[in-house]
Each structure stands twice: as C-alpha cells, then as structure tokens.
Enzyme design. Sequence first.
Site, PDB file in Angstrom:
ATOM      1  N   GLY A  45       0.790  -1.235   0.000  1.00  5.44           N
ATOM      2  CA  GLY A  45       0.000   0.000   0.000  1.00  5.44           C
ATOM      3  C   GLY A  45       0.819   1.280   0.000  1.00  5.44           C
ATOM      4  O   GLY A  45       0.355   2.324  -0.439  1.00  5.44           O
ATOM      5  N   ASP A 100       0.578   3.283   4.409  1.00  5.38           N
ATOM      6  CA  ASP A 100      -0.484   3.974   3.686  1.00  5.38           C
ATOM      7  C   ASP A 100      -1.577   4.476   4.624  1.00  5.38           C
ATOM      8  O   ASP A 100      -1.948   5.639   4.610  1.00  5.38           O
ATOM      9  CB  ASP A 100      -1.076   3.072   2.581  1.00  5.38           C
ATOM     10  CG  ASP A 100      -1.538   1.714   3.101  1.00  5.38           C
ATOM     11  OD1 ASP A 100      -1.356   1.409   4.303  1.00  5.38           O
ATOM     12  OD2 ASP A 100      -2.087   0.927   2.294  1.00  5.38           O
ATOM     13  N   ASP A 103      -5.678   1.831  10.362  1.00  6.34           N
ATOM     14  CA  ASP A 103      -7.113   1.615  10.554  1.00  6.34           C
ATOM     15  C   ASP A 103      -7.316   1.049  11.965  1.00  6.34           C
ATOM     16  O   ASP A 103      -7.359   1.801  12.931  1.00  6.34           O
ATOM     17  CB  ASP A 103      -7.592   0.675   9.442  1.00  6.34           C
ATOM     18  CG  ASP A 103      -9.079   0.411   9.474  1.00  6.34           C
ATOM     19  OD1 ASP A 103      -9.800   1.115  10.192  1.00  6.34           O
ATOM     20  OD2 ASP A 103      -9.534  -0.509   8.765  1.00  6.34           O
ATOM     21  N   LYS A 131      -7.236   6.565  10.267  1.00  2.00           N
ATOM     22  CA  LYS A 131      -8.680   6.330  10.419  1.00  2.00           C
ATOM     23  C   LYS A 131      -8.928   5.979  11.889  1.00  2.00           C
ATOM     24  O   LYS A 131      -9.094   4.811  12.241  1.00  2.00           O
ATOM     25  CB  LYS A 131      -9.052   5.141   9.520  1.00  2.00           C
ATOM     26  CG  LYS A 131     -10.470   5.136   8.988  1.00  2.00           C
ATOM     27  CD  LYS A 131     -10.840   3.762   8.439  1.00  2.00           C
ATOM     28  CE  LYS A 131     -10.493   3.517   7.017  1.00  2.00           C
ATOM     29  NZ  LYS A 131     -10.993   2.196   6.527  1.00  2.00           N
ATOM     30  N   PHE A 152     -14.183   2.977   3.597  1.00  2.00           N
ATOM     31  CA  PHE A 152     -13.138   2.254   2.877  1.00  2.00           C
ATOM     32  C   PHE A 152     -12.675   3.104   1.706  1.00  2.00           C
ATOM     33  O   PHE A 152     -13.467   3.516   0.868  1.00  2.00           O
ATOM     34  CB  PHE A 152     -13.639   0.894   2.393  1.00  2.00           C
ATOM     35  CG  PHE A 152     -12.504  -0.012   2.029  1.00  2.00           C
ATOM     36  CD1 PHE A 152     -11.819  -0.715   3.013  1.00  2.00           C
ATOM     37  CD2 PHE A 152     -12.090  -0.131   0.713  1.00  2.00           C
ATOM     38  CE1 PHE A 152     -10.746  -1.536   2.685  1.00  2.00           C
ATOM     39  CE2 PHE A 152     -11.019  -0.942   0.375  1.00  2.00           C
ATOM     40  CZ  PHE A 152     -10.349  -1.650   1.364  1.00  2.00           C
ATOM     41  N   ARG A 165      -4.940   0.465  -7.026  1.00  5.77           N
ATOM     42  CA  ARG A 165      -3.750   1.071  -6.405  1.00  5.77           C
ATOM     43  C   ARG A 165      -3.172   2.164  -7.305  1.00  5.77           C
ATOM     44  O   ARG A 165      -2.494   3.066  -6.842  1.00  5.77           O
ATOM     45  CB  ARG A 165      -2.657   0.015  -6.194  1.00  5.77           C
ATOM     46  CG  ARG A 165      -2.967  -1.026  -5.140  1.00  5.77           C
ATOM     47  CD  ARG A 165      -1.703  -1.807  -4.824  1.00  5.77           C
ATOM     48  NE  ARG A 165      -1.951  -3.059  -4.131  1.00  5.77           N
ATOM     49  CZ  ARG A 165      -2.081  -3.180  -2.816  1.00  5.77           C
ATOM     50  NH1 ARG A 165      -2.017  -2.134  -2.039  1.00  5.77           N
ATOM     51  NH2 ARG A 165      -2.273  -4.375  -2.271  1.00  5.77           N
TER      52      ARG A 165
HETATM   53  P1  IMP Z   1      -5.004  -2.053  10.212  1.00 10.64           P
HETATM   54  O1  IMP Z   1      -4.181  -3.229  10.659  1.00 10.64           O
HETATM   55  O2  IMP Z   1      -6.480  -2.302  10.414  1.00 10.64           O
HETATM   56  O3  IMP Z   1      -4.561  -0.754  10.807  1.00 10.64           O
HETATM   57  O4  IMP Z   1      -4.889  -1.950   8.644  1.00 10.64           O
HETATM   58  C1  IMP Z   1      -3.705  -1.640   8.016  1.00 10.64           C
HETATM   59  C2  IMP Z   1      -3.754  -2.032   6.565  1.00 10.64           C
HETATM   60  O5  IMP Z   1      -5.062  -2.375   6.115  1.00 10.64           O
HETATM   61  C3  IMP Z   1      -3.344  -0.887   5.705  1.00 10.64           C
HETATM   62  O6  IMP Z   1      -1.952  -0.856   5.545  1.00 10.64           O
HETATM   63  C4  IMP Z   1      -4.082  -1.132   4.421  1.00 10.64           C
HETATM   64  O7  IMP Z   1      -3.319  -1.973   3.583  1.00 10.64           O
HETATM   65  C5  IMP Z   1      -5.342  -1.850   4.847  1.00 10.64           C
HETATM   66  N1  IMP Z   1      -6.483  -0.911   4.944  1.00 10.64           N
HETATM   67  C6  IMP Z   1      -7.060  -0.432   6.051  1.00 10.64           C
HETATM   68  N2  IMP Z   1      -8.072   0.412   5.758  1.00 10.64           N
HETATM   69  C7  IMP Z   1      -8.107   0.467   4.416  1.00 10.64           C
HETATM   70  C8  IMP Z   1      -8.922   1.212   3.472  1.00 10.64           C
HETATM   71  O8  IMP Z   1      -9.830   1.998   3.813  1.00 10.64           O
HETATM   72  N3  IMP Z   1      -8.644   1.002   2.164  1.00 10.64           N
HETATM   73  C9  IMP Z   1      -7.662   0.166   1.707  1.00 10.64           C
HETATM   74  N4  IMP Z   1      -6.880  -0.525   2.552  1.00 10.64           N
HETATM   75  C10 IMP Z   1      -7.097  -0.369   3.889  1.00 10.64           C
END
Ligand code: IMP
Length: 175
Positions: A45, A100, A103, A131, A152, A165
């Site tokens: 990402g 990137d 979340d 986020k 998303f 991407r």
């Molecule tokens: P986390 O572990 O939930 O913080 O997610 C981290 C990874 O999930 C990021 O590096 C992204 O690759 C993917 N991700 C989280 N939210 C989104 C989104 O809204 N769009 C696309 N990829 C996301």
Amino acid sequence: MPETPVLERVLFSEKQLTDRIAELGRQISFDYKGKTPLFVGILRGCILFYSDLMKQISIDCNMDFMCLSSYSGTTSTGQVRTMLDLHQSIKDRHVVVVEDIVDTGLTLEYLMGNLKNRGAASIEICCLLDKPANRKAPIHPKYIGFQVENEFVIGYGLDYNELYRNLPYIGVFKK
Ligand code: IMP
C-alpha cells in the site's frame, strides 16, 4: 480528473496529496537532520506515497521494505503475517515506518512489537491516512497526512482486492 465508477467521491486530489506530502517531507527532514534515518516502507500500500515522500526528503537516508498481510477485501482479518522482511539490521538506527493507512492499528501493533526487539535507536510512524474511529490497538503515528472517516478508501496505493492502487488520487469506495 478521470471518472472512476467504483468511487463514491474523491477525497484527496493529486494536488492535495502533493502539497501535504511536501509538508511531511520538510518536517521529517528537519526532525532527522544529521541522523541518516532508515525509511521502512510497508508494501504494497505504501508504494506511491513512499516514492513521492522520498523525493521530498532533503537529508541523507536509507530505504528498505517489509511486506505484511492482513486484509481480505474490505475487512481486516486481524491475523498479520510477514511476507517479506528487511534486508538490513536496524540496530541503533533511527527508523521511520512508512504506511499507507492506519485503521484498526493491528498491523502496526504487530510490526512495532517485531521491530522493537531489534534494537533500533528510535521508531516512529509516518502514515498518509489515519482512520482513528476504528482503532483497536494503541498506535499513535507521529506524522499523519490526513485523517479520514470510517469509510473504505482506494487509490494512490490503497487497494480493494488488489485493484485501484494505480489511481493518482484517493476516493471513497462505492459498495
Ligand atoms: P489495520 O491493521 O487495520 O490498521 O490496517 C492496516 C492495513 O489495512 C493498511 O496498511 C491497508 O493496507 C489496509 N487498509 C485499512 N483500511 C483500508 C482502506 O480503507 N482502504 C484500503 N486498505 C485499507
């Protein structure tokens, strides 16, 4: 700006991304003057963000990458795996993790736990998007491009099932 039928709306235009990334680059270059930081990009990402950010870094630095995996479609599986590890030691290095989007924070919680055992002098996080509404782990990036709502998003490195991407801007994915 090209029309993309999978987009609900555009969130950040190319110009907004360029301007904000230039600010981040200036700030990081100032903070790390004389320290030769190692920028660790989290694939896949980070690719467009990483590339544009590096062009705004005006001090000596090194680059390396890791590939982590946890997502399936629009949902975090919560199970993080290292698909590709660093090529160099981070012992005594000042590390900036380039991501990137943060979340739930579970990916970076796993990564920080992993990196902290390797003896870095410091580790900070630089993410393009934050986020916070969906956070499940106590991750606090030092450098943040933009905050986003709990939607998303795709484009500029961010995918939905490995598509989109390549969009040069960031938009909300139409369900
Ligand atoms: P986390 O572990 O939930 O913080 O997610 C981290 C990874 O999930 C990021 O590096 C992204 O690759 C993917 N991700 C989280 N939210 C989104 C989104 O809204 N769009 C696309 N990829 C996301």
